[in-house]
Each structure stands twice: as structure tokens, then as C-alpha cells.
Design an enzyme around this catalytic site. Structure first.
Site, PDB file in Angstrom:
ATOM      1  N   LYS A   1      13.988 -13.750 -61.723  1.00 54.81           N
ATOM      2  CA  LYS A   1      15.211 -12.968 -61.572  1.00 54.81           C
ATOM      3  C   LYS A   1      14.844 -11.568 -61.181  1.00 54.81           C
ATOM      4  CE  LYS A   1      19.604 -12.226 -61.845  1.00 54.81           C
ATOM      5  NZ  LYS A   1      19.506 -11.709 -60.461  1.00 54.81           N
TER       6      LYS A   1
ATOM      7  N   GLN B   1       9.726  -5.969 -63.432  1.00 54.42           N
ATOM      8  CA  GLN B   1      10.908  -6.783 -63.740  1.00 54.42           C
ATOM      9  C   GLN B   1      10.605  -7.802 -64.848  1.00 54.42           C
ATOM     10  OE1 GLN B   1      13.674  -6.229 -61.241  1.00 54.42           O
ATOM     11  NE2 GLN B   1      14.874  -6.909 -62.971  1.00 54.42           N
TER      12      GLN B   1
ATOM     13  N   LYS C   1      10.965  -5.865 -68.089  1.00 55.80           N
ATOM     14  CA  LYS C   1      12.354  -5.404 -68.216  1.00 55.80           C
ATOM     15  C   LYS C   1      13.254  -6.570 -68.630  1.00 55.80           C
ATOM     16  CE  LYS C   1      13.871  -3.280 -64.546  1.00 55.80           C
ATOM     17  NZ  LYS C   1      14.555  -2.851 -63.289  1.00 55.80           N
TER      18      LYS C   1
ATOM     19  N   LYS D   1      10.986 -10.309 -57.358  1.00 58.95           N
ATOM     20  CA  LYS D   1      11.548  -9.257 -56.493  1.00 58.95           C
ATOM     21  C   LYS D   1      11.311  -9.669 -55.055  1.00 58.95           C
ATOM     22  CE  LYS D   1      13.559  -5.215 -56.856  1.00 58.95           C
ATOM     23  NZ  LYS D   1      14.378  -4.676 -57.977  1.00 58.95           N
TER      24      LYS D   1
ATOM     25  N   GLY E   1      20.884  -7.491 -55.861  1.00 60.32           N
ATOM     26  CA  GLY E   1      20.745  -6.310 -55.006  1.00 60.32           C
ATOM     27  C   GLY E   1      19.681  -5.346 -55.503  1.00 60.32           C
ATOM     28  N   ASP E   2      19.381  -4.375 -54.679  1.00 62.77           N
ATOM     29  CA  ASP E   2      18.515  -3.227 -55.007  1.00 62.77           C
ATOM     30  C   ASP E   2      18.788  -2.224 -53.879  1.00 62.77           C
ATOM     31  OD1 ASP E   2      16.108  -2.476 -56.942  1.00 62.77           O
ATOM     32  OD2 ASP E   2      15.482  -1.812 -54.967  1.00 62.77           O
TER      33      ASP E   2
ATOM     34  N   THR F   1      23.981  -0.795 -64.170  1.00 68.56           N
ATOM     35  CA  THR F   1      22.701  -0.072 -64.256  1.00 68.56           C
ATOM     36  C   THR F   1      22.946   1.378 -64.667  1.00 68.56           C
ATOM     37  OG1 THR F   1      21.912  -1.495 -62.482  1.00 68.56           O
ATOM     38  CG2 THR F   1      20.543   0.398 -63.048  1.00 68.56           C
TER      39      THR F   1
ATOM     40  N   SER G   1      23.526  -9.027 -64.769  1.00 71.17           N
ATOM     41  CA  SER G   1      23.231 -10.168 -63.890  1.00 71.17           C
ATOM     42  C   SER G   1      23.047 -11.428 -64.732  1.00 71.17           C
ATOM     43  CB  SER G   1      21.956  -9.918 -63.083  1.00 71.17           C
ATOM     44  OG  SER G   1      22.219  -9.128 -61.957  1.00 71.17           O
TER      45      SER G   1
HETATM   46  P1  NDP Z   1      21.259   2.289 -53.176  1.00 70.63           P
HETATM   47  O1  NDP Z   1      20.751   1.760 -51.903  1.00 70.63           O
HETATM   48  O2  NDP Z   1      22.667   2.044 -53.578  1.00 70.63           O
HETATM   49  O3  NDP Z   1      21.018   3.870 -53.253  1.00 70.63           O
HETATM   50  C1  NDP Z   1      19.739   4.401 -53.119  1.00 70.63           C
HETATM   51  C2  NDP Z   1      19.839   5.911 -53.141  1.00 70.63           C
HETATM   52  O4  NDP Z   1      18.534   6.455 -53.222  1.00 70.63           O
HETATM   53  C3  NDP Z   1      20.457   6.488 -51.892  1.00 70.63           C
HETATM   54  O5  NDP Z   1      21.103   7.689 -52.203  1.00 70.63           O
HETATM   55  C4  NDP Z   1      19.234   6.718 -51.010  1.00 70.63           C
HETATM   56  O6  NDP Z   1      19.430   7.683 -49.986  1.00 70.63           O
HETATM   57  C5  NDP Z   1      18.240   7.198 -52.023  1.00 70.63           C
HETATM   58  N1  NDP Z   1      16.886   6.867 -51.575  1.00 70.63           N
HETATM   59  C6  NDP Z   1      16.380   5.624 -51.374  1.00 70.63           C
HETATM   60  N2  NDP Z   1      15.128   5.692 -50.924  1.00 70.63           N
HETATM   61  C7  NDP Z   1      14.839   6.998 -50.841  1.00 70.63           C
HETATM   62  C8  NDP Z   1      13.689   7.703 -50.460  1.00 70.63           C
HETATM   63  N3  NDP Z   1      12.570   7.075 -50.063  1.00 70.63           N
HETATM   64  N4  NDP Z   1      13.747   9.074 -50.504  1.00 70.63           N
HETATM   65  C9  NDP Z   1      14.884   9.706 -50.907  1.00 70.63           C
HETATM   66  N5  NDP Z   1      16.000   9.084 -51.286  1.00 70.63           N
HETATM   67  C10 NDP Z   1      15.969   7.759 -51.260  1.00 70.63           C
HETATM   68  O7  NDP Z   1      20.263   1.722 -54.296  1.00 70.63           O
HETATM   69  P2  NDP Z   1      20.452   1.630 -55.864  1.00 70.63           P
HETATM   70  O8  NDP Z   1      21.291   2.744 -56.354  1.00 70.63           O
HETATM   71  O9  NDP Z   1      20.805   0.243 -56.191  1.00 70.63           O
HETATM   72  O10 NDP Z   1      18.944   1.833 -56.359  1.00 70.63           O
HETATM   73  C11 NDP Z   1      18.427   3.107 -56.726  1.00 70.63           C
HETATM   74  C12 NDP Z   1      17.209   2.905 -57.625  1.00 70.63           C
HETATM   75  O11 NDP Z   1      17.618   2.185 -58.812  1.00 70.63           O
HETATM   76  C13 NDP Z   1      16.070   2.091 -57.022  1.00 70.63           C
HETATM   77  O12 NDP Z   1      14.852   2.574 -57.537  1.00 70.63           O
HETATM   78  C14 NDP Z   1      16.313   0.688 -57.586  1.00 70.63           C
HETATM   79  O13 NDP Z   1      15.139  -0.079 -57.602  1.00 70.63           O
HETATM   80  C15 NDP Z   1      16.788   1.036 -58.980  1.00 70.63           C
HETATM   81  N6  NDP Z   1      17.541   0.012 -59.687  1.00 70.63           N
HETATM   82  C16 NDP Z   1      18.663  -0.547 -59.136  1.00 70.63           C
HETATM   83  C17 NDP Z   1      19.377  -1.482 -59.852  1.00 70.63           C
HETATM   84  C18 NDP Z   1      20.655  -2.057 -59.338  1.00 70.63           C
HETATM   85  O14 NDP Z   1      21.281  -2.824 -60.089  1.00 70.63           O
HETATM   86  N7  NDP Z   1      21.105  -1.731 -58.131  1.00 70.63           N
HETATM   87  C19 NDP Z   1      18.929  -1.961 -61.169  1.00 70.63           C
HETATM   88  C20 NDP Z   1      17.780  -1.251 -61.684  1.00 70.63           C
HETATM   89  C21 NDP Z   1      17.117  -0.319 -60.944  1.00 70.63           C
HETATM   90  P3  NDP Z   1      19.620   7.197 -48.461  1.00 70.63           P
HETATM   91  O15 NDP Z   1      20.940   6.478 -48.455  1.00 70.63           O
HETATM   92  O16 NDP Z   1      19.593   8.439 -47.659  1.00 70.63           O
HETATM   93  O17 NDP Z   1      18.462   6.282 -48.181  1.00 70.63           O
HETATM   94  O1  2IT Z   2      15.559  -3.444 -60.545  1.00 68.00           O
HETATM   95  C1  2IT Z   2      16.472  -4.174 -61.002  1.00 68.00           C
HETATM   96  O2  2IT Z   2      16.514  -4.481 -62.208  1.00 68.00           O
HETATM   97  C2  2IT Z   2      17.499  -4.652 -60.083  1.00 68.00           C
HETATM   98  N1  2IT Z   2      17.475  -4.278 -58.914  1.00 68.00           N
HETATM   99  C3  2IT Z   2      18.545  -5.612 -60.559  1.00 68.00           C
HETATM  100  C4  2IT Z   2      18.011  -7.006 -60.617  1.00 68.00           C
HETATM  101  C5  2IT Z   2      19.029  -8.083 -60.904  1.00 68.00           C
HETATM  102  O3  2IT Z   2      18.627  -9.252 -60.817  1.00 68.00           O
HETATM  103  O4  2IT Z   2      20.189  -7.796 -61.212  1.00 68.00           O
END
Ligand code: NDP
Ligand code: 2IT
Length: 464
Positions: free
Chosen positions: A101, A122, A125, A137, A176-177, A220, A396
């Protein structure tokens, strides 16, 4: 081997040095994976003395090796009729406690090292959530930015036309991520359903009308703030009146802001890859609505915030500096919610110097190894990613449970369960840290608590 886990992590015992030497030789071009592995190995060294069966079973040697990893070609046609090709991956890291997952990331920087670090984290976590989920992943080096909906759809369809043979509701359930939100999940789910003629829970983060769970988009960010609230409570404090820094402006950042506002805090920064904004008046509910519209509907840039709200300032990203000035804004709490290694050693020192005494990581591994040590050595409330951002994958897990039952839970029910899981993760971290003599160290606490459950399951299941 030393028995205490409180020695400064990066100094590294001979045991950790030897283990990492072997791992580095086997994976020489994977710095992010090695960073994530070193953190866990350092934390769990003390556990090896208490549980010699882990050494006898070579649990560490096995746990750092993905059970399976695929790389595949993803060809697609852009709107100009040109044939493009990207590289797709899925890392099935560990299935000791449940089906693989973990999310899918679409970003041009995606490579094997980044996906292996994410898949590895993961595993622990998911274990902390207490739900039956193994770790995985995947993703692609595809950049959705600037692509039309049609291009994104064709890419997602091509990606799924290979991925479908490896996943399944009891095998591997992606989500997603970065770069993969409800639009991409929809296109991939549609393609899977067409190819297999089955409507099953092979992806989470689905729309509410087609098997999704309430609160998954919020989970998250909400969970990260709940974890922070539990850390504050250990000092008898709440969010009331706290000034907070949030980085990113995507899914995690948006719902982090919403929950901080709900709990009486004020968020003064947001960012994207083009730069960051400072809004001393705070990103209130109305401004947050505007940001959500900008990011989720128009896929716009955070720079536009300062045009819309003239009291705010925009600062362009400046890679020639050795630090990110956003992390020097005076505040109480910081919620890095963008990407890995976005807080370096200088940023960590600047955060501490400007009053920050709580860091709760929404992004995965947003602090470099030295930044992490800086927080731990300073004794601040530091919630590492695999604990603080586990709320997303926890919900999830709830989505999988609801899909199996063919039932939907109410918003309040999902939120209440999320709150309980985040508190349970907090308690597991505190208790494990205490048991191993490093009270208050959430890094060791999270790594040890997450590891033990997976290791015990691996021992029980034999050498497979
Ligand atoms: P999104 O794609 O929705 O948003 C990502 C954000 O981070 C955007 O504002 C993006 O800017 C910025 N960003 C991404 N890469 C870079 C970079 N290299 N330098 C600067 N800014 C950057 O992703 P999420 O919000 O889902 O994910 C954000 C973080 O949270 C990640 O580390 C992800 O692994 C983690 N995460 C996500 C989960 C989820 O459920 N979605 C769960 C747990 C962790 P821009 O649009 O300009 O690229
Ligand atoms: O980093 C993370 O925990 C995620 N992007 C969410 C993973 C999931 O299966 O919901």
C-alpha cells in the site's frame, strides 16, 4: 553494538557503519534511499540487543531489500500528435503485515532512489497506523504541469495498461502522492476497470461516487495537525494563538492550513516550486478557498496569491542561496508539506533561531539528516514524517475497509477514527522512545514502534 538509542544518530556506531557500508555498496546511486535506511537502522540498533531473533533472522538485511520492483515503458501521444515516452515504476517493498500500500508520484525528478526511499518509509508508516497494510510506492518521471486534461488522461491510461497486471485489492493498492490527485486516480481507475472488467478497490483516493471515502482528501493534512496537537498537549499547550509556517500549496498543505485555522492557529506562509508567500494577516478560510480554487481548478502558481491579496509578499525561489528564507520567518510551528529534503541544516538552525519549537512533517523526509539531528538535539517537539503524515494512508485503509464492506461511513465517523489513529501513533512513539531510554525522541520512537511489528510478522512467516 551500543544499547542506548539516544546517542547522536549521525555519529553512527560501528554496527550502523558496517551495515550502511554494505547497503551503500549494493545501492551506490541511491542517496535518498540510503538516507531513509540509515535513519531506521540507527534507531533500531538498540532493538537488536533485546530481540536476538532479529539478528539471527537477518531481519535488517531482508527489510531493506524490496520484495519486488518493476520498471516499465509508458508511451503516450501529446496534443500535437507527437509520441512521448516516460519511465514508470512500482516498488512492492514489504507485504509482511498486509497487501502493498502506498502512493504514486508523477514528477520529473522521480527515480528509483526516490521511490525506494518512499516505499521503505511507507512500510513503517503503515505499520504505525495499526491497520493491515504492507508498504509500496510507485510513479513516473512524467510532469503533469502544463499538460492538458487529454494528455494527462492518455498518460494515465498508458501507465495503468502495464501497472494493472501487478496490482489488486488483496495484492497491491496504490493511491496519490505528488502530481497524482483525484483527476489522475480517476483516469487510472477507469482504465483498470475497462481492461479487467472489474469494479474493485485497486486504488484509494477515489471519488465519493465511485468507492472513495469521505475525509481522504483532508486526511494527511488533518492528521499532521492532530499529531502536532498531541505533541503540544505533552507540554500543556494548544494551537490557540500559534503562528505557523506551511510549505507547499498542494493537497497536504491545503488541509494542514484548514485544520490549523480550525484549532485557532494562524498560517503565514505557503509555497510552490516557484517561490513562497508571506501573509502576516494569516491565510484565513476565505483565502484558503481561493488557494484551493487556484491550485485544484486552475493549476495556477502561488505567486498569484500576492496579486490577489496585496498585503502579502511573494518571494521567488532562489537556488543560489544556501538556505530557504521562508524558514527564517518568525513562528512557533512549522509544517513542511512540499517535498523531500526541503529543510537543510541551515534552515533547521534558522527555524530554531526564529522561535520554532514544533515541526510536524506533512511531506515525506522533508528534513535532511543533519536538519533532523538539529531538531532532536535541540529537544523541540519534532514529529517525523512516517508518524506525522500517516493519516493519509490510514484513511486509505478505511477506504479499503469500506469498499470491502460495500458501505460508506459518515464524515464524522471517518474523522473520529482518524483522530484515534493519530493519537495511537503518538502514544506508540512516546512509549517506544521511553522503553529504549530516549524519552521525547519521536524519530527513534516511530522507527522502533513501526519496525517491531513488521519484524515480528517476518519472523513468524519464515524466510520468504
Ligand atoms: P501535491 O502534488 O498536491 O502538492 C505538492 C506541493 O509541493 C506543490 O505545492 C508543489 O509545487 C510542491 N513541490 C513539489 N515538489 C517540489 C519541489 N521539488 N520543490 C519545491 N516545491 C515542490 O502533493 P501532496 O500535497 O500530495 O504531497 C506533498 C508531500 O506530502 C509529498 O512529500 C508527499 O510525498 C507527502 N505526502 C502526501 C500524502 C497524500 O496523501 N497526498 C500522504 C503523506 C505524505 P509545484 O506545484 O510548483 O510543483
Ligand atoms: O506517502 C503517503 O503516505 C501517501 N502518499 C499516501 C499513500 C496511500 O496509500 O494513501
Amino acid at each position: 553494538m551500543t544499547t542506548t538509542c539516544c546517542t547522536s544518530a549521525r555519529a553512527g556506531s560501528q554496527f550502523v557503519k558496517d551495515f550502511m557500508g554494505t547497503l551503500t555498496a549494493a545501492n551506490p546511486h541511491e542517496p535518498e534511499f540510503l538516507q531513509a535506511a540509515q535513519e531506521v537502522v540507527t534507531s533500531v540498533e538498540a532493538v537488536m540487543e533485546k530481540k536476538p531473533q532479529y539478528l539471527q533472522g537477518n531481519i535488517l538485511g531482508r527489510i531493506v531489500e524490496p520484495e519486488r520492483a518493476f520498471q516499465f515503458r509508458v508511451p503516450w501521444v501529446n496534443d500535437a500528435g507527437e509520441v512521448k515516452v516516460n519511465r514508470g515504476y512500482r516498488i512492492e517493498f514489504n507485504s509482511a503485515i498486509g497487501p502493498y500500500k502506498g502512493g504514486l508520484r508523477f514528477h520529473p525528478t522521480v527515480n528509483l532512489s526516490i521511490l525506494k526511499f518512499l516505499g521503505f518509509e511507507q512500510v513503517f508508516k503503515n505499520s504505525l497506523t495499526t491497520l493491515p497494510m504492507g508498504g509500496g510506492k510507485g510513479g513516473a518521471d512524467f510532469n503533469p504541469k502544463g499538460k492538458s486534461d487529454g494528455e494527462v488522461m492518455r498518460f494515465c491510461q498508458s501507465f495503468m495498461s502495464e501497472l494493472f497486471r501487478h496490482i489488486g485489492p488483496d495484492t497491491d493498492v496504490p493511491a496519490g502522492d505528488i502530481g497524482v490527485g483525484s483527476r489522475e486516480i480517476g483516469y487510472m481507475f477507469g482504465e483498470y476497470k475497462k481492461i479487467t472488467n472489474t469494479f474493485v478497490g485497486i486504488l484509494t483516493g477515489r471519488g465519493l461516487e465511485w468507492g472513495g471515502s469521505l475525509i481522504r482528501p483532508e486526511a494527511t493534512g488533518y492528521g499532521c495537525v492532530y499529531f502536532a496537537a498531541d505533541m503540544l498537549a505533552t507540554r500543556g499547550e494548544t494551537f490557540e494563538g500559534k503562528t505557523c509556517l506551511v510549505s507547499g500549496s498542494g493537497n497536504v498543505a491545503q488541509y494542514t492550513v484548514e485544520k490549523i485555522n480550525d484549532l485557532g492557529g494562524k498560517v503565514v506562509t505557503l509555497s510552490d516550486s516557484g517561490g513562497w508567500i508571506f501573509d502576516g494577516d494569516g491565510v484565513d478560510a476565505e483565502k484558503l478557498d481561493w488557494v484551493m480554487h487556484l491550485k485544484n481548478n486552475h493549476r495556477g502558481r502561488i505567486e498569484e496569491y500576492a496579486q490577489q491579496f496585496p498585503n502579502a509578499e511573494f518571494h521567488s525561489r532562489n537556488d543560489s542561496l544556501d538556505h530557504n528564507p521562508m524558514w527564517s520567518v518568525k513562528a512557533d510551528c512549522a509544517f513542511p508539506s512540499a517535498t523531500q529534503n526541503e529543510i537543510n541544516a541551515v534552515d533547521a538552525t534558522n527555524l530554531l533561531g526564529n522561535g520554532v519549537y514544533l515541526v510536524s512533517e506533512g511531506a515525506n523526509m522533508p528534513s535532511t539528516a543533519i536538519a533532523q539531528d538539529t531538531f532532536v538535539d535541540a529537544g523541540i517537539l519534532y514529529g517525523p514524517a512516517k508518524a506525522a503524515n500517516a493519516g493519509g494512508v490510514a484513511v486509505s485503509g478505511f477506504e479499503m475497509a469500506q469498499a470491502s464492506q460495500r458501505l460508506y461511513w459518515t464524515r464524522d465517523e471517518v474523522d473520529a477514527r482518524l483522530r484515534i489513529i493519530m493519537s495511537s501513533i503518538h502514544t506508540q512513539c512516546v512509549d517506544a522512545a521511553k522503553e529504549f531510554g530516549c524519552e521525547g525522541n519521536y524519530v527513534h520512537g516511530a522507527n522502533i514502534a513501526g519496525f517491531v511489528k513488521v519484524a515480528d510478522a517476518m519472523i513468524a512467516q519464515g524466510i520468504v
